[in-house]
Design a protein around this motif. Structure first.
Motif, PDB file in Angstrom:
ATOM      1  N   VAL A 183      24.695 -27.144 -36.885  1.00  0.00           N
ATOM      2  CA  VAL A 183      24.372 -26.866 -35.490  1.00  0.00           C
ATOM      3  C   VAL A 183      25.487 -27.461 -34.641  1.00  0.00           C
ATOM      4  O   VAL A 183      25.796 -28.652 -34.757  1.00  0.00           O
ATOM      5  N   ALA A 184      26.077 -26.647 -33.787  1.00  0.00           N
ATOM      6  CA  ALA A 184      27.139 -27.106 -32.896  1.00  0.00           C
ATOM      7  C   ALA A 184      26.573 -27.383 -31.512  1.00  0.00           C
ATOM      8  O   ALA A 184      25.512 -26.859 -31.152  1.00  0.00           O
ATOM      9  N   PRO A 185      27.233 -28.203 -30.705  1.00  0.00           N
ATOM     10  CA  PRO A 185      26.772 -28.445 -29.339  1.00  0.00           C
ATOM     11  C   PRO A 185      26.613 -27.132 -28.574  1.00  0.00           C
ATOM     12  O   PRO A 185      27.467 -26.243 -28.648  1.00  0.00           O
ATOM     13  N   GLY A 186      25.492 -26.990 -27.881  1.00  0.00           N
ATOM     14  CA  GLY A 186      25.228 -25.795 -27.096  1.00  0.00           C
ATOM     15  C   GLY A 186      24.728 -24.607 -27.894  1.00  0.00           C
ATOM     16  O   GLY A 186      24.424 -23.561 -27.320  1.00  0.00           O
ATOM     17  N   GLN A 187      24.625 -24.741 -29.202  1.00  0.00           N
ATOM     18  CA  GLN A 187      24.169 -23.648 -30.063  1.00  0.00           C
ATOM     19  C   GLN A 187      22.686 -23.807 -30.378  1.00  0.00           C
ATOM     20  O   GLN A 187      22.167 -24.919 -30.477  1.00  0.00           O
ATOM     21  N   ILE A 188      21.983 -22.687 -30.537  1.00  0.00           N
ATOM     22  CA  ILE A 188      20.588 -22.707 -30.961  1.00  0.00           C
ATOM     23  C   ILE A 188      20.500 -22.038 -32.319  1.00  0.00           C
ATOM     24  O   ILE A 188      20.795 -20.843 -32.449  1.00  0.00           O
ATOM     25  N   VAL A 189      20.126 -22.800 -33.326  1.00  0.00           N
ATOM     26  CA  VAL A 189      20.006 -22.299 -34.691  1.00  0.00           C
ATOM     27  C   VAL A 189      18.536 -22.334 -35.085  1.00  0.00           C
ATOM     28  O   VAL A 189      17.826 -23.308 -34.809  1.00  0.00           O
ATOM     29  N   GLY A 190      18.078 -21.271 -35.721  1.00  0.00           N
ATOM     30  CA  GLY A 190      16.698 -21.208 -36.176  1.00  0.00           C
ATOM     31  C   GLY A 190      16.585 -21.536 -37.653  1.00  0.00           C
ATOM     32  O   GLY A 190      17.494 -21.258 -38.440  1.00  0.00           O
ATOM     33  N   LEU A 191      15.461 -22.151 -38.030  1.00  0.00           N
ATOM     34  CA  LEU A 191      15.170 -22.438 -39.432  1.00  0.00           C
ATOM     35  C   LEU A 191      13.745 -21.973 -39.701  1.00  0.00           C
ATOM     36  O   LEU A 191      12.797 -22.523 -39.130  1.00  0.00           O
ATOM     37  N   ILE A 192      13.605 -20.933 -40.513  1.00  0.00           N
ATOM     38  CA  ILE A 192      12.286 -20.381 -40.786  1.00  0.00           C
ATOM     39  C   ILE A 192      12.049 -20.303 -42.287  1.00  0.00           C
ATOM     40  O   ILE A 192      12.970 -20.464 -43.091  1.00  0.00           O
ATOM     41  N   GLY A 193      10.795 -20.026 -42.647  1.00  0.00           N
ATOM     42  CA  GLY A 193      10.413 -19.900 -44.041  1.00  0.00           C
ATOM     43  C   GLY A 193       8.927 -20.133 -44.184  1.00  0.00           C
ATOM     44  O   GLY A 193       8.285 -20.666 -43.273  1.00  0.00           O
ATOM     45  N   PRO A 194       8.352 -19.746 -45.302  1.00  0.00           N
ATOM     46  CA  PRO A 194       6.909 -19.938 -45.502  1.00  0.00           C
ATOM     47  C   PRO A 194       6.542 -21.415 -45.620  1.00  0.00           C
ATOM     48  O   PRO A 194       7.419 -22.282 -45.747  1.00  0.00           O
ATOM     49  N   ASN A 195       5.253 -21.710 -45.582  1.00  0.00           N
ATOM     50  CA  ASN A 195       4.799 -23.088 -45.768  1.00  0.00           C
ATOM     51  C   ASN A 195       5.322 -23.633 -47.093  1.00  0.00           C
ATOM     52  O   ASN A 195       5.305 -22.944 -48.116  1.00  0.00           O
ATOM     53  N   GLY A 196       5.804 -24.875 -47.052  1.00  0.00           N
ATOM     54  CA  GLY A 196       6.320 -25.500 -48.260  1.00  0.00           C
ATOM     55  C   GLY A 196       7.742 -25.120 -48.614  1.00  0.00           C
ATOM     56  O   GLY A 196       8.240 -25.494 -49.675  1.00  0.00           O
ATOM     57  N   ALA A 197       8.419 -24.393 -47.700  1.00  0.00           N
ATOM     58  CA  ALA A 197       9.783 -23.938 -47.997  1.00  0.00           C
ATOM     59  C   ALA A 197      10.801 -25.063 -47.947  1.00  0.00           C
ATOM     60  O   ALA A 197      11.890 -24.948 -48.515  1.00  0.00           O
ATOM     61  N   GLY A 198      10.486 -26.162 -47.241  1.00  0.00           N
ATOM     62  CA  GLY A 198      11.417 -27.284 -47.132  1.00  0.00           C
ATOM     63  C   GLY A 198      11.966 -27.499 -45.740  1.00  0.00           C
ATOM     64  O   GLY A 198      12.886 -28.298 -45.540  1.00  0.00           O
ATOM     65  N   LYS A 199      11.375 -26.831 -44.744  1.00  0.00           N
ATOM     66  CA  LYS A 199      11.909 -26.911 -43.372  1.00  0.00           C
ATOM     67  C   LYS A 199      11.821 -28.330 -42.809  1.00  0.00           C
ATOM     68  O   LYS A 199      12.810 -28.859 -42.296  1.00  0.00           O
ATOM     69  N   THR A 200      10.639 -28.935 -42.895  1.00  0.00           N
ATOM     70  CA  THR A 200      10.486 -30.285 -42.344  1.00  0.00           C
ATOM     71  C   THR A 200      11.307 -31.295 -43.136  1.00  0.00           C
ATOM     72  O   THR A 200      11.831 -32.261 -42.566  1.00  0.00           O
ATOM     73  N   THR A 201      11.470 -31.079 -44.431  1.00  0.00           N
ATOM     74  CA  THR A 201      12.336 -31.964 -45.219  1.00  0.00           C
ATOM     75  C   THR A 201      13.766 -31.907 -44.695  1.00  0.00           C
ATOM     76  O   THR A 201      14.444 -32.937 -44.595  1.00  0.00           O
ATOM     77  N   CYS A 202      14.229 -30.717 -44.324  1.00  0.00           N
ATOM     78  CA  CYS A 202      15.571 -30.600 -43.716  1.00  0.00           C
ATOM     79  C   CYS A 202      15.666 -31.442 -42.451  1.00  0.00           C
ATOM     80  O   CYS A 202      16.661 -32.160 -42.244  1.00  0.00           O
ATOM     81  N   VAL A 203      14.654 -31.346 -41.592  1.00  0.00           N
ATOM     82  CA  VAL A 203      14.643 -32.125 -40.354  1.00  0.00           C
ATOM     83  C   VAL A 203      14.640 -33.613 -40.667  1.00  0.00           C
ATOM     84  O   VAL A 203      15.367 -34.403 -40.041  1.00  0.00           O
TER      85      VAL A 203
END
Length: 241
Positions: A25-45
């Motif tokens: 993610v670069a300054p001023g950029q909006i990047v999305g992270l999606i996926g089904p439950n348990g995909a690992g999204k919150t682990t990335c955060v």
């Protein structure tokens, strides 16, 4: 100039939550992270914000390896986040929630209070200043949590399912706010959401996780036309979009 995961893996015993995940993610950029439950999204955060150390790969902040930095040091380095549950201090009013964060970041009390008040006005929720956090309606609680995360002018903001439970008009207002955060404040935003329409409406780039691995990345057209994404997550959303 970016916040990035570089070939990151996370294992909990024999379970691999993430495998070879790279995103930035670069300054001023909006990047999305999606996926089904348990995909690992919150682990990335959690990895990006110092709540979880990677077991492979690294976290880079503007070229510096920050994989070992704990959460409080990542926050002081300019990486802020919200949580799926607002986690406001229920015994304090909204202004004091923000002020406490500012003081924790090294501001004096009066400076922190001034910045908190200015942030609430900028977001259009100044009327919440003296409201007890514990009694806020759901949507206002989410807005207050975003305001608190913006204390100290972080360079990067990670939003963990901020639209959960919101109506369509409320989600539309949230989308406008996220755009303002990126364009007016120059903050890089990573948006983790189940509201696919919201993500596709505001994000210049979208990363799709499934089973802890990236299965697709690209703009709205790429995501909607991806068979892998449709099978893993979007389903009817792709047909209706």
């Amino acid at each position: 100039m970016a916040l990035a995961l570089v070939e990151v893996g996370v294992a909990f015993g024999g379970f691999r939550a993430l495998t070879d995940v790279s995103l930035s993610v670069a300054p001023g950029q909006i990047v999305g992270l999606i996926g089904p439950n348990g995909a690992g999204k919150t682990t990335c955060v959690n990895v990006l914000t110092g709540f979880q150390r990677p077991t492979a790969g690294r976290v880079a902040l503007e070229g510096r390896d920050v994989s070992a930095l704990p959460a409080h040091r990542m926050r002081r380095a300019g990486v802020a986040r919200t949580f799926q549950a607002g986690r406001l201090f229920g015994g304090l009013d909204v202004l004091d929630n923000l002020t406490c964060t500012g003081v924790g970041l090294g501001l004096g009390r009066s400076e922190a209070e001034l910045q908190a008040s200015e942030l609430l006005r900028w977001m259009g929720i100044a009327a919440l200043e003296s409201r007890p956090a514990a009694g806020l309606p759901y949507t206002d609680e989410r807005r207050a949590a975003i305001a608190r995360a913006l204390m100290g002018a972080p360079a990067y903001l990670l939003l963990d399912e901020p639209a959960a439970g919101m109506s369509e008009p409320e989600a539309t207002d949230l989308a406008a706010l996220i755009r303002r955060i990126a364009s007016e404040r120059g903050t890089g935003c990573l948006l983790i959401e189940h509201n696919v329409g919201l993500v596709l409406s505001v994000c210049s780039d979208v990363v799709v996780l499934d089973g802890g691995k990236i299965i697709e990345r690209g703009d709205r057209a790429v995501i909607l036309n991806s068979t892998a994404v449709r099978e893993a997550y979007l389903g009817a959303h792709a047909e209706a979009a």
